[in-house]
Motif scaffolding. Structure first.
Motif, PDB file in Angstrom:
ATOM      1  N   VAL A 104     -21.276  27.517 -38.836  1.00  0.00           N
ATOM      2  CA  VAL A 104     -21.917  27.441 -37.518  1.00  0.00           C
ATOM      3  C   VAL A 104     -22.658  26.111 -37.452  1.00  0.00           C
ATOM      4  CG1 VAL A 104     -23.523  28.514 -35.912  1.00  0.00           C
ATOM      5  CG2 VAL A 104     -22.169  29.942 -37.461  1.00  0.00           C
ATOM      6  N   ALA A 105     -22.063  25.155 -36.751  1.00  0.00           N
ATOM      7  CA  ALA A 105     -22.644  23.813 -36.671  1.00  0.00           C
ATOM      8  C   ALA A 105     -22.403  23.239 -35.292  1.00  0.00           C
ATOM      9  CB  ALA A 105     -22.036  22.904 -37.742  1.00  0.00           C
ATOM     10  N   SER A 106     -23.252  22.315 -34.919  1.00  0.00           N
ATOM     11  CA  SER A 106     -23.134  21.646 -33.627  1.00  0.00           C
ATOM     12  C   SER A 106     -21.990  20.641 -33.656  1.00  0.00           C
ATOM     13  CB  SER A 106     -24.444  20.942 -33.299  1.00  0.00           C
ATOM     14  OG  SER A 106     -24.295  20.083 -32.192  1.00  0.00           O
ATOM     15  N   LEU A 107     -21.434  20.378 -32.479  1.00  0.00           N
ATOM     16  CA  LEU A 107     -20.415  19.327 -32.330  1.00  0.00           C
ATOM     17  C   LEU A 107     -21.045  17.994 -31.946  1.00  0.00           C
ATOM     18  CD1 LEU A 107     -17.672  21.269 -30.307  1.00  0.00           C
ATOM     19  CD2 LEU A 107     -18.015  21.170 -32.782  1.00  0.00           C
ATOM     20  N   LEU A 363     -23.307  30.319 -30.262  1.00  0.00           N
ATOM     21  CA  LEU A 363     -23.126  30.897 -31.603  1.00  0.00           C
ATOM     22  C   LEU A 363     -24.338  30.634 -32.486  1.00  0.00           C
ATOM     23  CD1 LEU A 363     -19.370  29.991 -32.297  1.00  0.00           C
ATOM     24  CD2 LEU A 363     -20.312  32.265 -31.810  1.00  0.00           C
ATOM     25  N   ILE A 364     -24.885  29.405 -32.375  1.00  0.00           N
ATOM     26  CA  ILE A 364     -26.086  29.075 -33.157  1.00  0.00           C
ATOM     27  C   ILE A 364     -27.237  29.988 -32.751  1.00  0.00           C
ATOM     28  CG2 ILE A 364     -27.846  27.304 -33.548  1.00  0.00           C
ATOM     29  CD1 ILE A 364     -25.567  25.213 -33.282  1.00  0.00           C
ATOM     30  N   ILE A 368     -29.256  32.779 -34.969  1.00  0.00           N
ATOM     31  CA  ILE A 368     -30.724  32.799 -35.111  1.00  0.00           C
ATOM     32  C   ILE A 368     -31.258  34.184 -34.750  1.00  0.00           C
ATOM     33  CG2 ILE A 368     -32.894  31.816 -34.277  1.00  0.00           C
ATOM     34  CD1 ILE A 368     -31.291  29.218 -33.706  1.00  0.00           C
ATOM     35  N   ARG A 369     -30.693  34.781 -33.684  1.00  0.00           N
ATOM     36  CA  ARG A 369     -31.138  36.116 -33.291  1.00  0.00           C
ATOM     37  C   ARG A 369     -30.884  37.134 -34.401  1.00  0.00           C
ATOM     38  NH1 ARG A 369     -29.286  34.558 -27.942  1.00  0.00           N
ATOM     39  NH2 ARG A 369     -27.192  35.325 -28.416  1.00  0.00           N
ATOM     40  N   LYS A 378     -38.700  32.340 -36.181  1.00  0.00           N
ATOM     41  CA  LYS A 378     -37.467  31.834 -35.566  1.00  0.00           C
ATOM     42  C   LYS A 378     -37.664  31.192 -34.202  1.00  0.00           C
ATOM     43  CE  LYS A 378     -35.312  35.821 -35.774  1.00  0.00           C
ATOM     44  NZ  LYS A 378     -34.239  36.844 -35.730  1.00  0.00           N
ATOM     45  N   GLN A 379     -38.830  31.377 -33.591  1.00  0.00           N
ATOM     46  CA  GLN A 379     -38.953  31.007 -32.188  1.00  0.00           C
ATOM     47  C   GLN A 379     -38.795  29.512 -31.924  1.00  0.00           C
ATOM     48  OE1 GLN A 379     -42.751  32.182 -30.629  1.00  0.00           O
ATOM     49  NE2 GLN A 379     -43.945  31.013 -32.129  1.00  0.00           N
ATOM     50  N   THR A 380     -39.283  28.652 -32.845  1.00  0.00           N
ATOM     51  CA  THR A 380     -39.151  27.208 -32.622  1.00  0.00           C
ATOM     52  C   THR A 380     -37.692  26.790 -32.598  1.00  0.00           C
ATOM     53  OG1 THR A 380     -41.295  26.714 -33.633  1.00  0.00           O
ATOM     54  CG2 THR A 380     -39.695  24.921 -33.536  1.00  0.00           C
ATOM     55  N   GLU A 381     -36.915  27.269 -33.588  1.00  0.00           N
ATOM     56  CA  GLU A 381     -35.497  26.907 -33.639  1.00  0.00           C
ATOM     57  C   GLU A 381     -34.750  27.446 -32.425  1.00  0.00           C
ATOM     58  OE1 GLU A 381     -31.625  27.084 -36.628  1.00  0.00           O
ATOM     59  OE2 GLU A 381     -33.352  28.381 -37.020  1.00  0.00           O
ATOM     60  N   TYR A 382     -35.035  28.689 -32.059  1.00  0.00           N
ATOM     61  CA  TYR A 382     -34.318  29.293 -30.941  1.00  0.00           C
ATOM     62  C   TYR A 382     -34.622  28.556 -29.634  1.00  0.00           C
ATOM     63  CZ  TYR A 382     -32.244  32.897 -28.008  1.00  0.00           C
ATOM     64  OH  TYR A 382     -31.444  33.568 -27.096  1.00  0.00           O
TER      65      TYR A 382
END
Length: 868
Positions: A104-107, A363-364, A368-369, A378-382
């Motif tokens: 699971v990674a960004s493009l 998906l990311i 995280i969820r 988790k809230q900062t990343e989400y």
């Protein structure tokens, strides 16, 4: 070949051998592809054994998105553009991530982050720190601006009373970057600051201290007002906040003196880079929507994408060489018709990749969820990904660019750095811009314009008006139908992807058309040719490596590519070719900068380019190039003077004929080479039996159990010659300010012939302070080991062998072993990048393929990295 991916796995050797055949025997291209771009899971299992499978994976996903819209491209049409990296080459993150269900990674290749309002509180600073790390772990390069952090000495509402300024937070962000690794890939960070900031001088100087801010690139944002003041030698006002009408602090500085510091530091260490900020903002189309959240604040780590906070960009390149018909002949021509069609398709594919990225972000966020941590954790990343999703969907920013500019110019029979070559290159980039924007307008008709498009907002933008003048119909269609993407174009470095296109990188000229490598041989084998024997008796054969398109030039001109040529014959071949006087180090530097400025007028984002200079150039030339870059319309500029960075080897250059037969023949040379760095040379000093009275010295601190220790590394011609170690801040040890990193070791000789070694340094006020009798400060056991190590250093045992010797010492005392590890770390910083760690196996893949890189061990086989 199946067009669909499977769950079959392959060994590294299976994938490597298939890729090797695909790339025509190019080992480096094959190895890079397997290590970086073949689909793998988190356990390292490889699911693709050929770039052909990768291209079908990408083509199928693009075709899936295309089917959502009118006039869809088929998977076969997309594959034909990608096949053999001939025409369209997605950048690393899209190439790795599209259709990859194992990670699971960004493009996106590039991100910028930043907070509005009070962004210099500790909470805000730590918030940015966490956000950059969360992005880096998803393969993103990150940039952010530090202009909103208050200058040193400003009052703050906490127990500290005054602010510490920018530099400590530069270190924080840098250290966080170095902690992040993803599949052997380190995090990448750009830190920027406005020249209007009162701490900008400290920012500019921060990386001059060795070991400081090593995890970030730094660039200073220069205004037109500052540039003109520097040229006219007028004062310049700095203030905080930088754009406030009622600043809380202000000071007047000499623009000329500050400019000269920028030039000096760039000459000495290749940083800071410069960003001509008024040009960036003036030309920026997204800044027409600044009040809607698209105000540009910084750039990505390589500088080719200026971005607003929480926007991101995916990149793709077209291989310009492939559009030259009959290359390297007197009737070579550029296929503008095919190029125009492919540019429009490339822009379409880029827009599809925006949709694929939005899917990846979902998906990311879903991952995280599902993560077991609490919502508080988790809230900062989400929330970060929520902001990125919103900005990406609103602007649909793309980054269509090019690679192989240098090879295209040579293939047309032109010489990089001439006016004729520049004029031709500009015509190609004008065609690229017009067709990318034509494609974006067409997609607006079929798919809808980006959400906030407003023709009136863009009416006075210089780039848009250039398009209007070149193609009035395009402009009218754009006003009527809108545009799919807020901005479309860039020129990135394309470093590793150019290895697979087997061309020059990005906009750059060829680094070297011909270079040498060495391979170890058994001197007892039949027909072996020994060209070099190293310090430990290993024999090497030298062989010539040709840039792939230089071979094409040779073939086109009937020159035997299998013959073993002498150096004189090779020089003659290069002189006959269009690559002569058109390499990274000998191109006309001023013309290169002017070419960048001319092309920049047809690139809506920016251009990543480096001006490579020989070691012997003076600061006046750097000054001249930077000023010319500003005047030519460049948005940024980076200067690299050969050998100006610690740990970077000096490129091979043709020696003066008179010197070749004298001193140069007496020096031993180690050649290390790669497609990225080509041939490099480290000329070690002669073995010196008489120690100079004074030696330059580096100070390296380390932990010995719970004790703080310091190592003094004496340097002769930049090469370690001796080492002393001792306790810090102890009654029997060495009291040394933490700020001291350099000085001199002075050998004192008494009347009875005995020797004493003193360490001398300058304090903050410029006064010299001496620490006497280094040898007397040490436990005798440590002192004896230090003498042993110094002895082998003085007789020029290679540093990697010295480190191996230190590591092999059988010491009973645990504290001595800890000291030994500290000495190893102190010495590793002097190992030339690319040196093989002989006899050591990679802990990940088990191969003896470890090399030193910036004091760390890097596996060239699997990409694993470890430091310490």
């Amino acid at each position: 070949m199946t067009k669909m991916g499977t769950n079959q796995t392959y060994s590294f050797d299976e994938a490597f051998q298939t890729a090797l055949a695909y790339f025509g025997g190019d080992e480096l291209a094959a190895r890079v592809w397997v290590n970086k771009y073949a689909v793998k899971d988190s356990h390292g299992n490889i699911y693709e054994k050929s770039p052909e499978q990768m291209h079908w994976r990408i083509a199928n996903e693009i075709a899936r998105i295309e089917r959502k819209y009118k006039n869809p491209l088929t998977a076969q049409e997309v594959f034909d553009l990608l096949d053999h990296f001939r025409y369209v080459i997605p950048a690393g993150s899209p190439m790795t991530g599209i259709g990859n269900n194992h990670q699971v990674a960004s493009l996106s290749n590039c991100f910028v982050i930043g907070l509005d309002g009070d962004a210099d509180s500790y909470g805000a600073i730590l918030h940015i720190d966490e956000e950059q790390v969360q992005l880096m772990k998803r393969r993103g390069g990150v940039g952010h601006d530090m202009s909103q952090i208050r200058p040193k000495g400003s009052p703050v509402n906490n127990s500290a009373l005054t602010s510490t300024g920018l530099v400590p937070f530069m270190e924080r962000y840098s250290n966080s970057t170095r902690e992040v690794a993803q599949d052997g890939r380190r995090g990448a960070l750009m830190l920027s600051v406005s020249i209007k900031h009162p701490d900008s001088e400290a920012f500019i100087d921060a990386k001059m201290e060795e070991g400081k801010v090593t995890g970030a690139n730094v660039s200073v944002k220069l205004t037109d007002e500052f540039m003109q003041a520097a040229i006219d030698d007028r004062p310049f006002v700095q203030q905080f906040p930088i754009d406030s009408r009622e600043p809380m602090s202000a000071k007047t500085v000499s623009a000329r003196a500050l400019w000269e510091k920028i030039v000096h530091n760039a000459w000495k260490s290749a940083e800071p880079g410069v960003l001509f900020w008024d040009t960036i903002l003036r030309e920026s189309i997204p800044d027409c929507y600044a009040d809607l959240g698209f105000q540009t604040v910084s750039t990505n780590p390589c500088g080719e994408i200026p971005l607003c906070p929480y926007d991101s960009c995916r990149l793709l390149s077209l291989n310009l060489y492939s559009y030259v018909i009959d290359p390297f002949t007197d009737h070579a021509r550029f296929d503008f018709d095919l190029f125009s069609r492919h540019v429009q398709l490339a822009q379409r594919i880029m827009d599809d990749i925006v949709d694929l990225e939005l899917e990846k972000i979902e998906l990311i966020m879903e991952k995280i969820r599902r993560d077991p941590q609490s919502d508080e954790v988790k809230q900062t990343e989400y929330h970060l990904w929520e902001k990125i999703k919103e900005k990406s969907g609103k602007g649909r920013r793309t980054g269509v660019g090019i690679t192989a500019e240098g090879d295209m110019i040579a293939a047309m029979g032109l010489r990089y750095g001439t006016q004729e070559a520049t004029d031709f290159a500009v015509s190609v980039h004008r065609t690229l811009a017009l067709n990318a924007y034509r494609s974006s307008v067409t997609m607006a008709k079929e798919r809808g314009a980006f959400a906030i498009y407003d023709a009136d907002r863009e009416a006075h933008n210089p780039f848009i008006n250039r398009l209007r003048e070149a193609d009035p119909q395009l402009y009218e269609d754009m006003r009527r139908c809108g545009r799919r993407n807020i901005a479309c174009l860039t020129i990135a470095p394309t470093g590793t992807t150019s290895l697979m296109t087997q061309t020059t990188s990005g906009i750059e000229p060829v680094f070297m058309p011909v270079y040498k490598r060495r391979r170890k041989v058994n001197p007892n084998d039949t027909d072996v040719h020994v060209d070099f024997v190293d310090e430990v008796g290993d024999s090497f054969e030298e062989y010539i490596v040709y840039h792939r398109k230089f071979l094409t030039w040779m073939e086109a001109n009937g020159i035997d590519t299998r013959k073993r040529y002498t150096q004189e014959e090779i020089d003659g071949l290069v002189k006959r070719s269009p690559y002569y006087k058109a390499t990274a180090n000998d191109v006309d530097w001023l013309m290169k900068v002017r070419m960048q400025g001319a092309i920049q007028k047809w690139v809506d984002h920016s251009i990543s380019v480096t001006v490579n200079l020989p070691n012997q150039v003076d600061e006046a030339l750097v000054n001249k190039l930077y000023v010319e870059a500003w005047r030519s319309g460049c948005k940024g500029c980076t200067i690299y003077r050969d050998g100006s960075r610690s740990g970077v080897m000096i490129s091979v250059s043709k020696k003066d004929k008179k010197k070749e037969k004298t001193a140069d023949e007496d020096k031993r040379k180690d050649l290390y080479s790669s497609e990225e760095h080509h041939t490099h040379i480290l000329e070690r000093p002669q073995v010196t039996e008489i120690r100079p009275k004074e030696l330059d010295c580096d100070v390296v601190r380390f932990q010995n159990n719970k004790e703080k220790w310091v190592a003094f590394v004496g340097l002769l011609d930049g090469y370690p010659y001796e080492i002393f170690t001792g306790l810090q801040d102890d009654e029997e040890g060495i009291a040394l300010p933490k700020s001291v990193t350099k000085g001199k070791i002075i050998k004192q000789t008494a009347e009875d012939g005995s020797h004493r070694y003193d360490f001398q340094f300058e304090n903050k006020r410029g006064y010299k302070t001496t620490v006497e009798g280094l040898s007397e400060k040490f436990n005798p056991e440590y002192w004896n080991y230090a003498k042993l190590i110094s002895g082998v250093l003085r007789y020029r045992m290679p540093i990697d062998h010295v480190i191996k010797l230190v590591g092999s010492l059988q010491l009973k005392s645990e504290s001595i072993n800890t000291w030994k590890n500290g000495v190893e770390r102190a010495l590793k910083k002097y190992v030339t990048d690319g040196t093989k760690a002989s006899g050591q196996k990679c802990p990940v893949c088990g191969q003896e393929t470890l090399v030193y890189q910036e004091g760390c061990l890097i596996c060239t086989n699997c990409g694993a990295s470890r430091c310490g």
